[in-house]
Design an enzyme around this catalytic site. Structure first.
Site, PDB file in Angstrom:
ATOM      1  N   VAL A   1       3.933   0.932   2.382  1.00 19.96           N
ATOM      2  CA  VAL A   1       3.987  -0.304   3.168  1.00 19.96           C
ATOM      3  C   VAL A   1       4.424  -1.448   2.263  1.00 19.96           C
ATOM      4  O   VAL A   1       3.847  -1.666   1.198  1.00 19.96           O
ATOM      5  CB  VAL A   1       2.625  -0.639   3.806  1.00 19.96           C
ATOM      6  CG1 VAL A   1       2.741  -1.910   4.646  1.00 19.96           C
ATOM      7  CG2 VAL A   1       2.129   0.514   4.665  1.00 19.96           C
TER       8      VAL A   1
ATOM      9  N   THR B   1       0.321   9.299   1.248  1.00 16.29           N
ATOM     10  CA  THR B   1       1.063  10.544   1.060  1.00 16.29           C
ATOM     11  C   THR B   1       2.409  10.504   1.766  1.00 16.29           C
ATOM     12  O   THR B   1       3.426  10.929   1.221  1.00 16.29           O
ATOM     13  CB  THR B   1       0.246  11.727   1.598  1.00 16.29           C
ATOM     14  OG1 THR B   1      -1.045  11.700   0.988  1.00 16.29           O
ATOM     15  CG2 THR B   1       0.926  13.048   1.267  1.00 16.29           C
TER      16      THR B   1
ATOM     17  N   GLY C   1       0.834  -1.195   0.000  1.00 12.98           N
ATOM     18  CA  GLY C   1       0.000   0.000   0.000  1.00 12.98           C
ATOM     19  C   GLY C   1       0.868   1.244   0.000  1.00 12.98           C
ATOM     20  O   GLY C   1       2.058   1.188   0.329  1.00 12.98           O
TER      21      GLY C   1
ATOM     22  N   ASP D   1      -9.368   6.810  11.706  1.00 12.73           N
ATOM     23  CA  ASP D   1      -9.518   6.493  10.282  1.00 12.73           C
ATOM     24  C   ASP D   1      -9.861   5.017  10.107  1.00 12.73           C
ATOM     25  O   ASP D   1      -9.295   4.342   9.253  1.00 12.73           O
ATOM     26  CB  ASP D   1      -8.235   6.855   9.529  1.00 12.73           C
ATOM     27  CG  ASP D   1      -8.437   6.871   8.011  1.00 12.73           C
ATOM     28  OD1 ASP D   1      -9.590   7.073   7.569  1.00 12.73           O
ATOM     29  OD2 ASP D   1      -7.457   6.682   7.277  1.00 12.73           O
TER      30      ASP D   1
END
Length: 439
Positions: free
Chosen positions: A27, A23, A20, A136
């Site tokens: 990962v 900004t 992944g 989040d």
């Protein structure tokens, strides 16, 4: 195609593919060469961290997360640094994403949904008690371990996706508004605990219903629905489940149910098993201090080694449960953010076919040799979707194509893949066809 491949190492970790990208962080999958354990490596760019004055906030949050040792929270093992990067070593969710189950099987049975929701609340409650908030929560953060237990990722690393302004309140530019609380969308500052619980309520709704409570093609209409708490429960929800969802998805954070009240709810308590674990008395924070003091003597060694391209692609394909597109998302060592299939034709022709299939779907394409990065040009209500593809040679006329999500909503990725696979159906190699391999 038989060109050498670069193998990257960071200290004792052999670094693999990208899982992944955001900004501030990327990962990657990695392997601890001393133990053989798979880990996730979150890589931060030091220059960006310093430019946005985030170093102290990230340092505090990493210190806090090293103290978190809960069976339903992804562990933070250690922190490393080089001259230009910060590496956060995390537990790897080998069972893939929880929401893959929704994509494959539709809504969950109530007892299964309740089990995952109980584990989610266990994780959220524990972290809140340590002053750590997620802010989040969304499908990408809900992983499963090899035993099928829920693991919440990115807890405590919220500085990577938030902004604190002069008023001292928390403000978030939300890329996935469907899971965000009304007070987050209003951007007037909010309490992390009540906002996290709202997101848990949306997740519970999706597990039980198989679709989102708040959904609209128009972003402003979607915002209005969320702020007004305008949604409808499906008729198959039990009265207990419906009652709990209604109390969580209260648009007023002052009257919204709290986690202690959720823990006392009759529907929630059915077959409830509190998490069993040992608390860590203290954690060694020497690695964190060394990273943020930027001491050169503690910098990790980065190496890039050239290795021949792996030629076991055909073995990988042969080991798959199916060689056609009927099985869309094959597991690779238990992780389900990607799929792969065998395709007929020359590599350059396959690159062109992927490009031709992706452009009409609104994707911007970057090519480098036989790797492609696809990104939807305009971010929709669920944010940008980024996809990476790579072509591996099995024989001159047979290749393995790997497609994986690097950023964005899992459900959107599955939709994209289905459209892409339909476009490529004529080149997919089916079991029983000639492989082009010499006998």
């Amino acid at each position: 195609m038989n060109r050498p491949k670069v193998q990257r190492r960071v200290g004792k970790y052999e670094v693999g593919k990208t899982l992944g990208q955001g900004t501030f962080a990327k990962v990657r999958c990695a392997v601890n060469t001393e133990t053989g354990e798979r880990v996730a490596l979150k890589i931060l760019d030091k220059e960006k961290v310093l430019k946005h004055k985030m170093a102290e906030q990230i340092r505090r949050e990493i210190c806090t997360m090293k103290l978190i040792n809960h069976p339903n929270v992804v562990r933070l093992y250690e922190v490393l640094a080089s001259k230009t990067k910060i590496y956060i070593v995390l537990e790897f969710g080998t069972g893939g994403e929880l929401f893959d189950k929704i994509v494959h099987d539709g809504r969950l049975k109530e007892e299964n949904a309740r089990k995952y929701f109980q584990q989610l609340i266990n994780a959220v409650d524990y972290c809140h008690s340590r002053g750590v908030y997620h802010r989040d929560l969304k499908p990408e953060n809900l992983l499963l371990d090899a035993q099928g237990n829920l693991k919440v990722s990115d807890f405590g690393l919220s500085a990577l996706s938030r902004q604190v302004r002069g008023d001292g309140l928390l403000h978030t530019a939300c890329g996935t508004p469907n899971y965000a609380a009304p007070e987050v969308l209003n951007d007037q500052g909010y309490d992390g605990a009540t906002a996290d619980l709202w997101s848990c309520g949306v997740i519970l709704f999706v597990l039980l219903a198989g679709y989102l409570p708040f959904e609209d093609s128009n972003l402003m209409t979607l915002y209005k629905k969320i702020i007004a708490g305008e949604y409808h429960c499906p008729p198959w929800l039990s009265p207990g489940a419906k009652n709990l969802i209604v109390r969580i998805l209260d648009p007023n954070p002052m009257t919204r149910i709290t986690i202690p009240e959720v823990l006392g709810d009759a529907w929630f308590k059915k077959n409830y098993k509190p998490a069993v674990f040992e608390e860590k008395e203290e954690a060694n924070l020497d690695d964190v201090d060394a990273v943020f003091k930027d001491s050169e003597e503690h910098h990790v060694t980065e190496k890039k080694e050239e290795q021949p391209t792996s030629m076991n692609a055909f073995e990988l394909i042969s080991m798959s449960r199916a060689l056609d597109l009927g099985n869309l998302f094959e597991e690779e060592e238990g992780f389900k953010r990607e799929t792969r299939f065998a395709a007929k034709g020359a590599a350059n022709d396959l690159v062109q076919k992927i490009e031709e299939a992706s452009k009409p779907l609104g994707f911007d394409i970057q090519k480098k040799n036989y790797k492609m990065r696809l990104e939807n040009v305009t971010a929709g209500r669920k944010g940008n979707l980024r996809v990476a593809t790579e072509i591996f040679q099995v024989s001159p006329s047979l290749h393995m194509i790997e497609v994986r999500k690097t950023k964005g909503d899992t459900l959107e990725f599955h939709k994209f893949y289905k459209k892409l696979s339909t476009s490529l159906n004529d080149v997919v190699w089916k079991s029983g066809e000639s492989s082009g391999l010499s006998k």
